[in-house]
Scaffold this motif. Structure first.
Motif, mmCIF file in Angstrom:
data_model
loop_
_atom_site.group_PDB
_atom_site.id
_atom_site.type_symbol
_atom_site.label_atom_id
_atom_site.label_comp_id
_atom_site.label_asym_id
_atom_site.label_seq_id
_atom_site.Cartn_x
_atom_site.Cartn_y
_atom_site.Cartn_z
ATOM 1 N N LEU A 119 29.411 -14.978 -11.177
ATOM 2 C CA LEU A 119 30.229 -15.702 -12.154
ATOM 3 C C LEU A 119 30.168 -15.108 -13.553
ATOM 4 N N SER A 120 29.380 -14.081 -13.753
ATOM 5 C CA SER A 120 29.193 -13.519 -15.090
ATOM 6 C C SER A 120 30.352 -12.617 -15.482
ATOM 7 N N GLY A 121 30.414 -12.307 -16.772
ATOM 8 C CA GLY A 121 31.391 -11.351 -17.244
ATOM 9 C C GLY A 121 31.194 -9.988 -16.613
ATOM 10 N N PHE A 122 29.939 -9.614 -16.357
ATOM 11 C CA PHE A 122 29.647 -8.340 -15.705
ATOM 12 C C PHE A 122 30.217 -8.310 -14.291
ATOM 13 N N ALA A 123 30.059 -9.416 -13.539
ATOM 14 C CA ALA A 123 30.593 -9.480 -12.181
ATOM 15 C C ALA A 123 32.114 -9.366 -12.198
ATOM 16 N N LEU A 124 32.764 -10.062 -13.113
ATOM 17 C CA LEU A 124 34.225 -9.986 -13.200
ATOM 18 C C LEU A 124 34.674 -8.577 -13.550
ATOM 19 N N TRP A 125 33.990 -7.933 -14.495
ATOM 20 C CA TRP A 125 34.339 -6.571 -14.910
ATOM 21 C C TRP A 125 34.197 -5.607 -13.739
ATOM 22 N N LEU A 126 33.090 -5.701 -13.004
ATOM 23 C CA LEU A 126 32.838 -4.766 -11.915
ATOM 24 C C LEU A 126 33.827 -4.970 -10.765
ATOM 25 N N ARG A 127 34.181 -6.223 -10.490
ATOM 26 C CA ARG A 127 35.167 -6.462 -9.431
ATOM 27 C C ARG A 127 36.526 -5.889 -9.810
ATOM 28 N N ARG A 128 36.883 -6.009 -11.091
ATOM 29 C CA ARG A 128 38.161 -5.430 -11.526
ATOM 30 C C ARG A 128 38.164 -3.913 -11.342
ATOM 31 N N LYS A 129 37.040 -3.286 -11.599
ATOM 32 C CA LYS A 129 36.973 -1.829 -11.535
ATOM 33 C C LYS A 129 36.790 -1.300 -10.113
ATOM 34 N N LEU A 130 36.011 -2.013 -9.283
ATOM 35 C CA LEU A 130 35.661 -1.510 -7.960
ATOM 36 C C LEU A 130 36.433 -2.164 -6.828
ATOM 37 N N GLY A 131 36.991 -3.361 -7.067
ATOM 38 C CA GLY A 131 37.620 -4.105 -5.985
ATOM 39 C C GLY A 131 36.579 -4.837 -5.155
ATOM 40 N N ASN A 132 37.035 -5.555 -4.150
ATOM 41 C CA ASN A 132 36.142 -6.391 -3.336
ATOM 42 C C ASN A 132 35.841 -5.805 -1.963
ATOM 43 N N GLU A 133 36.468 -4.688 -1.630
ATOM 44 C CA GLU A 133 36.349 -4.178 -0.262
ATOM 45 C C GLU A 133 34.913 -3.786 0.077
ATOM 46 N N ARG A 134 34.210 -3.153 -0.867
ATOM 47 C CA ARG A 134 32.867 -2.663 -0.576
ATOM 48 C C ARG A 134 31.828 -3.249 -1.527
ATOM 49 N N MET A 135 32.181 -4.361 -2.146
ATOM 50 C CA MET A 135 31.271 -4.988 -3.100
ATOM 51 C C MET A 135 31.023 -6.433 -2.688
ATOM 52 N N VAL A 136 29.750 -6.829 -2.678
ATOM 53 C CA VAL A 136 29.354 -8.192 -2.330
ATOM 54 C C VAL A 136 28.673 -8.820 -3.546
ATOM 55 N N CYS A 137 29.084 -10.044 -3.878
ATOM 56 C CA CYS A 137 28.464 -10.799 -4.966
ATOM 57 C C CYS A 137 27.886 -12.091 -4.404
ATOM 58 N N SER A 138 26.833 -12.602 -5.024
ATOM 59 C CA SER A 138 26.248 -13.858 -4.559
ATOM 60 C C SER A 138 25.596 -14.586 -5.718
ATOM 61 N N GLU A 139 25.251 -15.858 -5.455
ATOM 62 C CA GLU A 139 24.441 -16.670 -6.362
ATOM 63 C C GLU A 139 23.405 -17.406 -5.523
ATOM 64 N N PHE A 140 22.323 -17.830 -6.162
ATOM 65 C CA PHE A 140 21.323 -18.674 -5.505
ATOM 66 C C PHE A 140 21.770 -20.122 -5.701
ATOM 67 N N LEU A 141 22.252 -20.748 -4.631
ATOM 68 C CA LEU A 141 22.909 -22.046 -4.731
ATOM 69 C C LEU A 141 22.011 -23.226 -4.377
ATOM 70 N N GLU A 142 20.757 -22.971 -4.057
ATOM 71 C CA GLU A 142 19.850 -24.075 -3.749
ATOM 72 C C GLU A 142 19.707 -24.978 -4.979
ATOM 73 N N ASP A 143 19.898 -26.265 -4.788
ATOM 74 C CA ASP A 143 19.815 -27.252 -5.877
ATOM 75 C C ASP A 143 20.811 -26.958 -7.004
ATOM 76 N N ALA A 144 21.944 -26.361 -6.647
ATOM 77 C CA ALA A 144 22.951 -26.038 -7.662
ATOM 78 C C ALA A 144 23.599 -27.301 -8.208
ATOM 79 N N GLU A 145 23.890 -27.296 -9.496
ATOM 80 C CA GLU A 145 24.601 -28.422 -10.119
ATOM 81 C C GLU A 145 26.096 -28.327 -9.877
ATOM 82 N N LEU A 146 26.589 -27.103 -9.745
ATOM 83 C CA LEU A 146 27.999 -26.885 -9.442
ATOM 84 C C LEU A 146 28.121 -26.450 -7.990
ATOM 85 N N GLN A 147 28.924 -27.113 -7.230
ATOM 86 C CA GLN A 147 29.140 -26.776 -5.831
ATOM 87 C C GLN A 147 30.296 -25.783 -5.732
ATOM 88 N N ARG A 148 29.999 -24.585 -5.271
ATOM 89 C CA ARG A 148 31.001 -23.536 -5.173
ATOM 90 C C ARG A 148 31.024 -23.006 -3.749
#
Length: 292
Positions: A119-148
């Motif tokens: 969800l960071s600006g860095f993640a958004l920047w890298l996805r714009r430059k590299l695309g999603n085909e070979r890039m995986v992003c994640s977050e640690f969602l245990e006990d998350a306040e926002l459900q995504r």
């Protein structure tokens, strides 16, 4: 009417030395002799910012010039500031290391990349430059306040990926929050291919070998014991409470990485007002790089 000309700057010799500086260290023993000089250079940060405010910055990897009016600069911790195109100073330090290792964005786009944030600006920047085909992003969602439901959940201590899945793992500002950092390092080494890279930033106790331990997690009871007053850092998944800090890593992390299966480990100190990479106590940003 013509815009008024910007004042001509005459940077000092010390400021000029920080226009694009990088040094690498394999251990605290190698870093310690230069620490006093680096701390003295930290006094030049205000002058460096004046140059950046006059000239703008050249974004690493993309080569894009970001003019002064497109930057958001807040002090005195410039490591977390100098915001342009959604990137912070420490993010551009990571780009500098990636540019040296991979040469171009086109070459990096041919690699399998795991970014341990989504969800960071860095993640958004890298996805714009590299695309999603070979890039995986994640977050640690245990006990998350926002459900995504649209974000992959991963625990760095128990990654779901197969062995040797990636060429590059990127961890920004995460190591201080990992319950068992040794286990996390072993998991990163496991999912990297031979010759693969880990590139990371985290707050470091850069003046000492030992980490500053603030909390310990008991995996049997599931409970966390605080050793100091609780410290939390901002977290987009937990906007109200933030994420608990378990430790501020010291230079011992270089030995931990080697013990976890990494062959080469270096900590790069990057300081560059030209590229908008400046720090707080130190003049620049520390970036950890380890090769599997």
């Amino acid at each position: 009417m013509q815009a008024p000309e910007r004042p001509q700057l005459m940077p000092s010799e010390g400021v000029l030395a920080l226009h694009d500086s990088q040094h690498s260290y394999a251990s605290f023993e190698a870093f310690q002799p230069v620490l006093a000089e680096l701390l003295q250079q930290g006094a030049l940060l205000a002058d460096c910012i004046q140059v950046t405010q006059a000239l703008g910055i050249l974004e690493p990897f993309s080569g894009e010039h970001i003019p002064p009016e497109a930057l958001q600069i807040q002090g005195p911790n410039y490591r977390e500031s100098i915001i342009g195109n959604g990137l912070l100073s420490r993010n551009r330090a990571v780009l500098k290391v990636l540019e040296q290792s991979y040469g171009s964005l086109e070459a990096l786009a041919q690699k399998d990349v795991y970014l341990v944030e989504a969800l960071s600006g860095f993640a958004l920047w890298l996805r714009r430059k590299l695309g999603n085909e070979r890039m995986v992003c994640s977050e640690f969602l245990e006990d998350a306040e926002l459900q995504r439901q649209d974000i992959d959940h991963q625990d760095l201590c128990a990654l779901s990926f197969a062995d040797a899945s990636f060429d590059l793992v990127l961890c920004n500002e995460l190591f201080e929050h990992v319950r068992d950092l040794d286990l996390g390092f072993r998991e990163i080494a496991r999912v990297l291919r031979p010759g693969g890279h880990l590139v990371a930033t985290c707050p470091m106790a850069f003046g000492q070998q030992e980490s500053i331990v603030k909390a310990k997690h008991n995996p049997r009871s599931g409970r966390t014991a605080l050793l100091t007053s609780a410290e939390f850092h901002g977290d987009p998944i937990r906007p109200e409470t933030g994420s608990l800090v378990y430790r501020i890593p010291g230079w011992e992390l270089t030995h931990q990485l080697q013990a976890s299966g990494f062959q080469e480990v270096a900590v790069h100190h990057i300081a560059s007002w030209k590229h908008g990479v400046l720090g707080s106590d130190l003049p620049g940003v520390l970036v950890i790089e380890a090769v599997r």
